[in-house]
Design an enzyme around this catalytic site. Structure first.
Site, PDB file in Angstrom:
ATOM      1  N   LYS A  13      15.160 -19.915  28.294  1.00  0.00           N
ATOM      2  CA  LYS A  13      13.835 -20.283  27.925  1.00  0.00           C
ATOM      3  C   LYS A  13      14.164 -21.804  27.327  1.00  0.00           C
ATOM      4  O   LYS A  13      13.342 -22.579  27.591  1.00  0.00           O
ATOM      5  CB  LYS A  13      13.740 -19.440  26.662  1.00  0.00           C
ATOM      6  CG  LYS A  13      13.522 -17.977  27.152  1.00  0.00           C
ATOM      7  CD  LYS A  13      12.897 -17.212  25.915  1.00  0.00           C
ATOM      8  CE  LYS A  13      13.828 -16.837  24.632  1.00  0.00           C
ATOM      9  NZ  LYS A  13      15.362 -16.308  24.914  1.00  0.00           N
ATOM     10  N   ARG A  88       7.810 -11.711  20.033  1.00  0.00           N
ATOM     11  CA  ARG A  88       9.260 -11.159  20.267  1.00  0.00           C
ATOM     12  C   ARG A  88       8.950  -9.548  19.839  1.00  0.00           C
ATOM     13  O   ARG A  88       9.734  -8.825  20.081  1.00  0.00           O
ATOM     14  CB  ARG A  88      10.170 -11.639  19.345  1.00  0.00           C
ATOM     15  CG  ARG A  88      11.278 -12.436  19.977  1.00  0.00           C
ATOM     16  CD  ARG A  88      12.105 -12.966  19.054  1.00  0.00           C
ATOM     17  NE  ARG A  88      13.605 -13.049  19.409  1.00  0.00           N
ATOM     18  CZ  ARG A  88      13.904 -14.297  19.931  1.00  0.00           C
ATOM     19  NH1 ARG A  88      13.156 -15.355  19.748  1.00  0.00           N
ATOM     20  NH2 ARG A  88      15.222 -14.342  20.119  1.00  0.00           N
ATOM     21  N   ARG A 127      27.738 -21.373  25.589  1.00  0.00           N
ATOM     22  CA  ARG A 127      26.664 -22.106  25.132  1.00  0.00           C
ATOM     23  C   ARG A 127      26.993 -23.287  24.152  1.00  0.00           C
ATOM     24  O   ARG A 127      27.686 -22.482  23.249  1.00  0.00           O
ATOM     25  CB  ARG A 127      25.169 -21.602  24.972  1.00  0.00           C
ATOM     26  CG  ARG A 127      24.463 -22.628  24.412  1.00  0.00           C
ATOM     27  CD  ARG A 127      22.930 -22.164  24.182  1.00  0.00           C
ATOM     28  NE  ARG A 127      22.973 -20.969  23.157  1.00  0.00           N
ATOM     29  CZ  ARG A 127      22.027 -19.896  22.982  1.00  0.00           C
ATOM     30  NH1 ARG A 127      20.978 -20.341  23.779  1.00  0.00           N
ATOM     31  NH2 ARG A 127      22.181 -18.946  22.367  1.00  0.00           N
ATOM     32  N   ARG A 160      26.604 -22.083  18.228  1.00  0.00           N
ATOM     33  CA  ARG A 160      25.629 -21.188  17.441  1.00  0.00           C
ATOM     34  C   ARG A 160      26.420 -20.214  16.881  1.00  0.00           C
ATOM     35  O   ARG A 160      27.221 -19.532  17.284  1.00  0.00           O
ATOM     36  CB  ARG A 160      24.546 -20.712  18.111  1.00  0.00           C
ATOM     37  CG  ARG A 160      23.250 -21.804  18.139  1.00  0.00           C
ATOM     38  CD  ARG A 160      22.166 -21.336  19.105  1.00  0.00           C
ATOM     39  NE  ARG A 160      21.804 -20.007  19.090  1.00  0.00           N
ATOM     40  CZ  ARG A 160      20.538 -19.611  19.767  1.00  0.00           C
ATOM     41  NH1 ARG A 160      20.036 -20.406  20.463  1.00  0.00           N
ATOM     42  NH2 ARG A 160      20.247 -18.406  19.453  1.00  0.00           N
ATOM     43  N   ARG A 171      21.756  -8.723  19.757  1.00  0.00           N
ATOM     44  CA  ARG A 171      20.704  -9.543  20.246  1.00  0.00           C
ATOM     45  C   ARG A 171      20.148  -8.948  21.278  1.00  0.00           C
ATOM     46  O   ARG A 171      18.805  -8.823  21.597  1.00  0.00           O
ATOM     47  CB  ARG A 171      21.019 -10.930  20.426  1.00  0.00           C
ATOM     48  CG  ARG A 171      21.091 -11.676  18.849  1.00  0.00           C
ATOM     49  CD  ARG A 171      21.910 -13.064  19.002  1.00  0.00           C
ATOM     50  NE  ARG A 171      21.117 -14.125  19.866  1.00  0.00           N
ATOM     51  CZ  ARG A 171      21.918 -15.069  20.647  1.00  0.00           C
ATOM     52  NH1 ARG A 171      23.139 -15.312  20.483  1.00  0.00           N
ATOM     53  NH2 ARG A 171      21.098 -15.822  21.269  1.00  0.00           N
TER      54      ARG A 171
HETATM   55  P1  AP5 Z   1      19.428 -21.314  26.971  1.00  0.00           P
HETATM   56  O1  AP5 Z   1      18.127 -22.022  27.734  1.00  0.00           O
HETATM   57  O2  AP5 Z   1      19.656 -21.792  25.695  1.00  0.00           O
HETATM   58  O3  AP5 Z   1      18.617 -19.670  26.827  1.00  0.00           O
HETATM   59  P2  AP5 Z   1      17.653 -19.095  25.815  1.00  0.00           P
HETATM   60  O4  AP5 Z   1      16.818 -18.178  26.462  1.00  0.00           O
HETATM   61  O5  AP5 Z   1      16.927 -20.215  24.975  1.00  0.00           O
HETATM   62  O6  AP5 Z   1      18.422 -18.397  24.787  1.00  0.00           O
HETATM   63  P3  AP5 Z   1      18.823 -18.094  23.363  1.00  0.00           P
HETATM   64  O7  AP5 Z   1      19.812 -17.483  23.032  1.00  0.00           O
HETATM   65  O8  AP5 Z   1      17.902 -19.348  22.812  1.00  0.00           O
HETATM   66  O9  AP5 Z   1      17.456 -17.265  23.027  1.00  0.00           O
HETATM   67  P4  AP5 Z   1      17.362 -16.405  21.735  1.00  0.00           P
HETATM   68  O10 AP5 Z   1      15.834 -15.631  22.143  1.00  0.00           O
HETATM   69  O11 AP5 Z   1      18.237 -15.349  21.298  1.00  0.00           O
HETATM   70  O12 AP5 Z   1      17.434 -17.395  20.453  1.00  0.00           O
HETATM   71  P5  AP5 Z   1      16.662 -18.049  19.712  1.00  0.00           P
HETATM   72  O13 AP5 Z   1      17.042 -19.378  19.272  1.00  0.00           O
HETATM   73  O14 AP5 Z   1      14.972 -17.692  20.204  1.00  0.00           O
HETATM   74  O15 AP5 Z   1      20.549 -20.863  27.809  1.00  0.00           O
HETATM   75  C1  AP5 Z   1      21.825 -20.293  27.391  1.00  0.00           C
HETATM   76  C2  AP5 Z   1      23.107 -20.826  28.388  1.00  0.00           C
HETATM   77  O16 AP5 Z   1      22.778 -20.635  29.527  1.00  0.00           O
HETATM   78  C3  AP5 Z   1      22.966 -22.314  28.069  1.00  0.00           C
HETATM   79  O17 AP5 Z   1      24.435 -22.527  27.978  1.00  0.00           O
HETATM   80  C4  AP5 Z   1      22.526 -22.945  29.203  1.00  0.00           C
HETATM   81  O18 AP5 Z   1      22.931 -24.255  29.781  1.00  0.00           O
HETATM   82  C5  AP5 Z   1      22.786 -21.879  30.331  1.00  0.00           C
HETATM   83  N1  AP5 Z   1      21.780 -21.780  31.548  1.00  0.00           N
HETATM   84  C6  AP5 Z   1      20.497 -22.121  31.284  1.00  0.00           C
HETATM   85  N2  AP5 Z   1      19.835 -21.705  32.303  1.00  0.00           N
HETATM   86  C7  AP5 Z   1      20.946 -21.370  33.504  1.00  0.00           C
HETATM   87  C8  AP5 Z   1      20.820 -21.239  34.807  1.00  0.00           C
HETATM   88  N3  AP5 Z   1      19.932 -20.962  35.427  1.00  0.00           N
HETATM   89  N4  AP5 Z   1      21.960 -21.274  35.160  1.00  0.00           N
HETATM   90  C9  AP5 Z   1      23.256 -21.142  34.621  1.00  0.00           C
HETATM   91  N5  AP5 Z   1      23.276 -21.363  33.354  1.00  0.00           N
HETATM   92  C10 AP5 Z   1      22.033 -21.498  32.643  1.00  0.00           C
HETATM   93  O19 AP5 Z   1      16.682 -17.056  18.368  1.00  0.00           O
HETATM   94  C11 AP5 Z   1      17.542 -16.808  17.486  1.00  0.00           C
HETATM   95  C12 AP5 Z   1      17.437 -15.900  16.281  1.00  0.00           C
HETATM   96  O20 AP5 Z   1      16.150 -16.317  15.573  1.00  0.00           O
HETATM   97  C13 AP5 Z   1      16.763 -14.568  16.938  1.00  0.00           C
HETATM   98  O21 AP5 Z   1      17.907 -13.784  16.964  1.00  0.00           O
HETATM   99  C14 AP5 Z   1      16.226 -14.115  15.544  1.00  0.00           C
HETATM  100  O22 AP5 Z   1      16.997 -13.710  14.481  1.00  0.00           O
HETATM  101  C15 AP5 Z   1      15.576 -15.313  15.173  1.00  0.00           C
HETATM  102  N6  AP5 Z   1      14.184 -15.587  15.985  1.00  0.00           N
HETATM  103  C16 AP5 Z   1      13.567 -16.481  16.653  1.00  0.00           C
HETATM  104  N7  AP5 Z   1      12.498 -16.085  17.128  1.00  0.00           N
HETATM  105  C17 AP5 Z   1      11.886 -15.140  16.418  1.00  0.00           C
HETATM  106  C18 AP5 Z   1      10.789 -14.413  16.482  1.00  0.00           C
HETATM  107  N8  AP5 Z   1       9.810 -14.739  17.077  1.00  0.00           N
HETATM  108  N9  AP5 Z   1      10.814 -13.232  15.707  1.00  0.00           N
HETATM  109  C19 AP5 Z   1      11.679 -12.759  14.807  1.00  0.00           C
HETATM  110  N10 AP5 Z   1      13.057 -13.539  14.875  1.00  0.00           N
HETATM  111  C20 AP5 Z   1      13.093 -14.591  15.636  1.00  0.00           C
HETATM  112 MG    MG Z   2      16.816 -20.976  23.039  1.00  0.00          MG
END
Ligand code: AP5
Ligand code: MG
Ligand code: ZN
Length: 214
Positions: A13, A88, A127, A160, A171
């Site tokens: 994402k 979410r 990552r 992270r 997660r």
């Molecule tokens: P990346 O692009 O970083 O993936 P992502 O989908 O953004 O993954 P996240 O871990 O950020 O998602 P998340 O939903 O768990 O975390 P968030 O910060 O939202 O890519 C991942 C890796 O893969 C990278 O190394 C990249 O280089 C690689 N990659 C990407 N595309 C690729 C491809 N095509 N091929 C190969 N490699 C690739 O949330 C964190 C925490 O915050 C949650 O756990 C929760 O506690 C809280 N939180 C956030 N939003 C909410 C909400 N709406 N409600 C409640 N709690 C929330």
């Molecule tokens: Mg992300």
């Protein structure tokens, strides 16, 4: 254009949102990045969010919804926005529909980026992210030129806290339980576009661009 990027942790994402920002100049709203910035700044929001994030649990709906509502009313969102990591849960999705309606706006597309669990675990534990500008790296596929130094801004590239194997597993379970139901939710609303995310990031991006043009 107003877009939601839906997908499990590690689906890409953040990676795809950065490309969309560059191509389309949309505002990028990542609730995870907002919480991480609050944790770094040591604000009350950061202190509250940290214990949920470190456990791989969701921050309570009421907290997240308030933050997103505020963010959506900022001027840069007028040209359109990308929501990354929000909604979410079904209550978050309902709140988003209402908030947008009250501003005379609506969602144009919900892009679901689909990647299988084994690939997600591999990606997340490899990552790294820049603490200053948020740029995303991967020690297996896209490292910074200098060890732990961001190519773009010279900031510290870090692992992270929630990318340890134990937290990643939780997660992914939380995603299956709370967030995956939104795929059907948005399919029924006629907004869903599903993309195979288990391909090189540029190929995934080409499909996303095609989907948002359609
Ligand atoms: P990346 O692009 O970083 O993936 P992502 O989908 O953004 O993954 P996240 O871990 O950020 O998602 P998340 O939903 O768990 O975390 P968030 O910060 O939202 O890519 C991942 C890796 O893969 C990278 O190394 C990249 O280089 C690689 N990659 C990407 N595309 C690729 C491809 N095509 N091929 C190969 N490699 C690739 O949330 C964190 C925490 O915050 C949650 O756990 C929760 O506690 C809280 N939180 C956030 N939003 C909410 C909400 N709406 N409600 C409640 N709690 C929330
Ligand atoms: Mg992300
Ligand atoms: Zn940086």
């Amino acid at each position: 254009m107003n877009i939601v990027l839906l997908g499990a942790p590690g689906a890409g994402k953040g990676t795809q949102a950065a490309k969309l920002v560059e191509a389309r100049g949309l505002a990028h709203i990542s609730t995870g990045d907002i919480f991480r910035a609050a944790v770094t700044a040591g604000t009350p929001l950061g202190l509250e969010a940290k214990r949920f994030m470190d456990a791989g649990e969701l921050v309570p709906d009421a907290v997240v919804i308030g933050i997103v509502q505020e963010r959506l009313s900022e001027p840069d969102c007028a040209v359109g926005f990308i929501l990354d990591g929000f909604p979410r849960t079904v209550p978050q999705a309902d709140a988003l529909t209402k908030a947008l309606a009250s501003m005379g706006k609506k969602l144009d597309h919900v892009i679901s980026i689909d990647v299988d669990r084994a690939a997600l675990i591999k990606r997340l534990t490899a990552r790294r992210q820049c603490r200053s500008c948020g740029r995303i790296y991967n020690v297996l596929t896209s490292r910074p030129k200098h060890f732990n130094v961001c190519d773009d801004c010279g900031g510290e590239v870090f692992l992270r806290d929630d990318d340890s194997v134990g937290t990643v597993t939780n997660r992914l379970d939380v995603y299956d339980r709370n967030t995956a139901p939104l795929i059907d939710y948005y399919r029924k609303a006629g907004l869903l576009r599903s993309i195979d995310g288990d391909r090189p990031a540029d190929e995934v991006f080409a499909d996303i661009l095609a989907a948002v043009r359609a």
